[in-house]
Design an enzyme around this catalytic site. Structure first.
Site: not given
Ligand code: AP5
Ligand code: MG
Length: 189
Positions: A146, A134
């Site tokens: 972010r 990513r």
């Molecule tokens: P993970 O489970 O992937 O965490 P997450 O909260 O899903 O994090 P994301 O990176 O997906 O967050 P995000 O909100 O920025 O991304 P999104 O795809 O929604 O865990 C993260 C890491 O930690 C992993 O490696 C995991 O293994 C590890 N981990 C998990 N639990 C753990 C624990 N207990 N202890 C230790 N390690 C742990 O969005 C991406 C982009 O898309 C945005 O920036 C935006 O541009 C766009 N976008 C998405 N949704 C919208 C929306 N609704 N409106 C506008 N733009 C949007």
């Molecule tokens: Mg996610």
């Protein structure tokens, strides 16, 4: 229907925990980030539009995101409910989701919010950058952006559900299993 919003900053564990919750409750997982990445991978017009925002850690415009979300919900007419992951991310998205669901005689049951300190978020995302491919994980400035966007535009969405008596905070530090238990406890309460 059982519709849950799984909320929290980038790297809080929304995707990780969704995998367990969908099995536990028999719901459909709907991550707007995953849908955007799928579109980027397949070179669609939506993917091309979303990529420029995502690569900089900015939000994709509401209009685009909301219509995509509605289309995704409509793809699963048999669903018993949804886990919304990464949506709503603005108050306008939350209002649109409420209106859309109420047209279907439906609503959000609860928002569960994973609380994780900023240092831990950054180290999780930087560690994941090694394998995720990513672009938005690879650059510490984009990760910071972010988090800043989350604090400015997304964190206020919690108030929308708090006012409705639907907000529940969960400690997002600990093992994955511990956090799943806390989420289930909060959802079932
Ligand atoms: P993970 O489970 O992937 O965490 P997450 O909260 O899903 O994090 P994301 O990176 O997906 O967050 P995000 O909100 O920025 O991304 P999104 O795809 O929604 O865990 C993260 C890491 O930690 C992993 O490696 C995991 O293994 C590890 N981990 C998990 N639990 C753990 C624990 N207990 N202890 C230790 N390690 C742990 O969005 C991406 C982009 O898309 C945005 O920036 C935006 O541009 C766009 N976008 C998405 N949704 C919208 C929306 N609704 N409106 C506008 N733009 C949007
Ligand atoms: Mg996610």
């Amino acid at each position: 229907m059982r519709n849950i919003v799984l909320f929290g900053p980038p790297g809080a564990g929304k995707g990780t925990q969704s995998e367990f919750l969908v099995n536990h409750y028999g719901l459909v997982h709907l991550s707007t980030g995953d849908v955007f990445r799928f579109n980027i991978k397949n070179g669609t017009q939506l993917g091309k539009l979303a990529q420029s925002y995502m690569d900089q850690g900015k939000l994709v415009p509401d209009e685009v995101t909301i219509s995509m979300l509605k289309a995704e919900v409509e793809k699963s007419p048999e669903a018993k409910g949804f886990i919304f992951d990464g949506f709503p991310r603005t108050t306008a998205q939350a209002e649109a989701l409420d209106a859309f669901l109420s047209e279907r005689d439906d609503s959000i049951e609860a928002m569960v919010a994973l609380e994780v300190p900023e240092d831990e978020l950054k180290s999780r995302l930087l560690a994941r950058a090694e394998t995720s491919g990513r672009a938005d994980d690879a650059d510490p400035d984009v990760i910071q952006n972010r988090i800043n966007v989350y604090n400015a535009e997304t964190a206020p969405v919690a108030d929308f559900y708090r006012v409705a008596g639907k907000f529940k905070a969960v400690n997002g530090l600990g093992t994955i299993e511990e956090i799943t238990e806390r989420l289930v406890e909060a959802i079932d309460a």
